[in-house]
Design a protein around this motif. Sequence first.
Motif, PDB file in Angstrom:
ATOM      1  N   SER A 152       5.057   4.854  -7.660  1.00 11.38           N
ATOM      2  CA  SER A 152       5.492   5.546  -6.442  1.00 11.38           C
ATOM      3  C   SER A 152       6.887   5.137  -5.984  1.00 11.38           C
ATOM      4  N   GLY A 153       7.477   4.128  -6.641  1.00 14.90           N
ATOM      5  CA  GLY A 153       8.816   3.681  -6.249  1.00 14.90           C
ATOM      6  C   GLY A 153       8.839   2.928  -4.931  1.00 14.90           C
ATOM      7  N   GLN A 154       7.760   2.255  -4.605  1.00 14.98           N
ATOM      8  CA  GLN A 154       7.661   1.506  -3.360  1.00 14.98           C
ATOM      9  C   GLN A 154       7.419   0.021  -3.655  1.00 14.98           C
ATOM     10  N   SER A 155       7.623  -0.812  -2.648  1.00 18.53           N
ATOM     11  CA  SER A 155       7.337  -2.234  -2.814  1.00 18.53           C
ATOM     12  C   SER A 155       5.829  -2.464  -2.814  1.00 18.53           C
ATOM     13  N   GLU A 156       5.406  -3.551  -3.425  1.00 13.98           N
ATOM     14  CA  GLU A 156       3.982  -3.881  -3.423  1.00 13.98           C
ATOM     15  C   GLU A 156       3.478  -4.097  -2.000  1.00 13.98           C
ATOM     16  N   SER A 157       4.312  -4.669  -1.157  1.00 20.81           N
ATOM     17  CA  SER A 157       3.931  -4.886   0.242  1.00 20.81           C
ATOM     18  C   SER A 157       3.684  -3.561   0.954  1.00 20.81           C
ATOM     19  N   ALA A 158       4.584  -2.591   0.759  1.00 21.10           N
ATOM     20  CA  ALA A 158       4.425  -1.276   1.397  1.00 21.10           C
ATOM     21  C   ALA A 158       3.175  -0.576   0.873  1.00 21.10           C
ATOM     22  N   VAL A 159       2.931  -0.698  -0.432  1.00 26.16           N
ATOM     23  CA  VAL A 159       1.752  -0.073  -1.037  1.00 26.16           C
ATOM     24  C   VAL A 159       0.484  -0.697  -0.481  1.00 26.16           C
ATOM     25  N   SER A 160       0.455  -2.024  -0.404  1.00 28.40           N
ATOM     26  CA  SER A 160      -0.726  -2.716   0.135  1.00 28.40           C
ATOM     27  C   SER A 160      -1.020  -2.283   1.564  1.00 28.40           C
ATOM     28  N   HIS A 161       0.030  -2.190   2.366  1.00 31.63           N
ATOM     29  CA  HIS A 161      -0.147  -1.774   3.761  1.00 31.63           C
ATOM     30  C   HIS A 161      -0.688  -0.344   3.835  1.00 31.63           C
ATOM     31  N   ALA A 162      -0.104   0.552   3.057  1.00 28.64           N
ATOM     32  CA  ALA A 162      -0.555   1.950   3.060  1.00 28.64           C
ATOM     33  C   ALA A 162      -1.997   2.055   2.588  1.00 28.64           C
ATOM     34  N   LEU A 163      -2.349   1.313   1.541  1.00 29.23           N
ATOM     35  CA  LEU A 163      -3.716   1.352   1.026  1.00 29.23           C
ATOM     36  C   LEU A 163      -4.720   0.826   2.038  1.00 29.23           C
ATOM     37  N   ARG A 164      -4.317  -0.172   2.812  1.00 29.67           N
ATOM     38  CA  ARG A 164      -5.192  -0.695   3.874  1.00 29.67           C
ATOM     39  C   ARG A 164      -5.517   0.404   4.878  1.00 29.67           C
ATOM     40  N   LEU A 165      -4.490   1.159   5.278  1.00 21.24           N
ATOM     41  CA  LEU A 165      -4.704   2.261   6.229  1.00 21.24           C
ATOM     42  C   LEU A 165      -5.581   3.356   5.616  1.00 21.24           C
ATOM     43  N   LEU A 166      -5.290   3.713   4.380  1.00 23.06           N
ATOM     44  CA  LEU A 166      -6.049   4.772   3.706  1.00 23.06           C
ATOM     45  C   LEU A 166      -7.495   4.362   3.471  1.00 23.06           C
ATOM     46  N   ARG A 167      -7.697   3.093   3.184  1.00 23.04           N
ATOM     47  CA  ARG A 167      -9.059   2.591   2.964  1.00 23.04           C
ATOM     48  C   ARG A 167      -9.860   2.592   4.269  1.00 23.04           C
ATOM     49  N   ALA A 168      -9.214   2.213   5.362  1.00 23.55           N
ATOM     50  CA  ALA A 168      -9.892   2.180   6.666  1.00 23.55           C
ATOM     51  C   ALA A 168     -10.358   3.576   7.078  1.00 23.55           C
ATOM     52  N   SER A 169      -9.665   4.595   6.612  1.00 24.73           N
ATOM     53  CA  SER A 169     -10.043   5.970   6.943  1.00 24.73           C
ATOM     54  C   SER A 169     -10.847   6.641   5.831  1.00 24.73           C
ATOM     55  N   ARG A 170     -11.305   5.854   4.874  1.00 29.35           N
ATOM     56  CA  ARG A 170     -12.157   6.337   3.782  1.00 29.35           C
ATOM     57  C   ARG A 170     -11.485   7.403   2.925  1.00 29.35           C
ATOM     58  N   VAL A 171     -10.166   7.270   2.754  1.00 32.92           N
ATOM     59  CA  VAL A 171      -9.437   8.169   1.873  1.00 32.92           C
ATOM     60  C   VAL A 171      -9.387   7.577   0.461  1.00 32.92           C
ATOM     61  N   VAL A 172      -9.285   6.249   0.376  1.00 30.81           N
ATOM     62  CA  VAL A 172      -9.352   5.549  -0.911  1.00 30.81           C
ATOM     63  C   VAL A 172     -10.429   4.477  -0.821  1.00 30.81           C
ATOM     64  N   ARG A 173     -10.865   4.021  -1.995  1.00 29.62           N
ATOM     65  CA  ARG A 173     -11.796   2.886  -2.055  1.00 29.62           C
ATOM     66  C   ARG A 173     -11.274   1.914  -3.086  1.00 29.62           C
ATOM     67  N   VAL A 174     -11.746   0.681  -2.993  1.00 29.00           N
ATOM     68  CA  VAL A 174     -11.266  -0.368  -3.879  1.00 29.00           C
ATOM     69  C   VAL A 174     -12.428  -0.963  -4.670  1.00 29.00           C
ATOM     70  N   ARG A 175     -12.128  -1.333  -5.912  1.00 30.34           N
ATOM     71  CA  ARG A 175     -13.057  -2.074  -6.751  1.00 30.34           C
ATOM     72  C   ARG A 175     -12.380  -3.384  -7.092  1.00 30.34           C
ATOM     73  N   ARG A 176     -13.043  -4.491  -6.797  1.00 30.60           N
ATOM     74  CA  ARG A 176     -12.473  -5.810  -7.065  1.00 30.60           C
ATOM     75  C   ARG A 176     -12.860  -6.281  -8.458  1.00 30.60           C
ATOM     76  N   ASP A 177     -11.893  -6.872  -9.138  1.00 31.46           N
ATOM     77  CA  ASP A 177     -12.124  -7.501 -10.431  1.00 31.46           C
ATOM     78  C   ASP A 177     -11.361  -8.819 -10.400  1.00 31.46           C
ATOM     79  N   GLY A 178     -12.063  -9.875 -10.023  1.00 32.99           N
ATOM     80  CA  GLY A 178     -11.399 -11.167  -9.833  1.00 32.99           C
ATOM     81  C   GLY A 178     -10.446 -11.082  -8.659  1.00 32.99           C
ATOM     82  N   ARG A 179      -9.197 -11.422  -8.910  1.00 36.84           N
ATOM     83  CA  ARG A 179      -8.188 -11.406  -7.844  1.00 36.84           C
ATOM     84  C   ARG A 179      -7.515 -10.043  -7.693  1.00 36.84           C
ATOM     85  N   HIS A 180      -7.851  -9.121  -8.548  1.00 39.47           N
ATOM     86  CA  HIS A 180      -7.198  -7.816  -8.527  1.00 39.47           C
ATOM     87  C   HIS A 180      -8.089  -6.755  -7.885  1.00 39.47           C
ATOM     88  N   GLY A 181      -7.425  -5.845  -7.179  1.00 38.76           N
ATOM     89  CA  GLY A 181      -8.114  -4.700  -6.613  1.00 38.76           C
ATOM     90  C   GLY A 181      -7.625  -3.431  -7.292  1.00 38.76           C
TER      91      GLY A 181
END
Length: 116
Positions: A60-89
């Motif tokens: 997406s051409g964005q920083s990892e910090s910006a992506v993490s923040h956006a994903l947090r918002l999208l996840r809170a609104s049930r637009v995306v979901r995460v699967r954890r594998d060790g330290r990675h999401g």
Amino acid sequence: MARPVEPAKVARVIAALPGADTVAELADVFGLLADPGRLRLLTALLEGGEMCVRDLAVASGQSESAVSHALRLLRASRVVRVRRDGRHGYYRLDDTHVRLLLELALAHVGHEREDA
């Protein structure tokens, strides 16, 4: 208030309208989708399926910090979901409704360009 021209139709429409809570939640989802950075992430997930933050940042051409923040918002609104594998999401679109909404919006924008 003015009287309706077609009272029966207006009554049916009023009865079918969603409640205030549903409308507010829908407005929140559309507000989230109104950000170009978040839309780049969602379209990347639409094309790539499940992806980690680093790959989404590169795609997406964005920083990892910006992506993490956006994903947090999208996840809170049930637009995306995460699967954890060790330290990675690994993120993906939450369900087929989100996929359909994005595909329809992309088709609509493409259709407008074809007509121009």
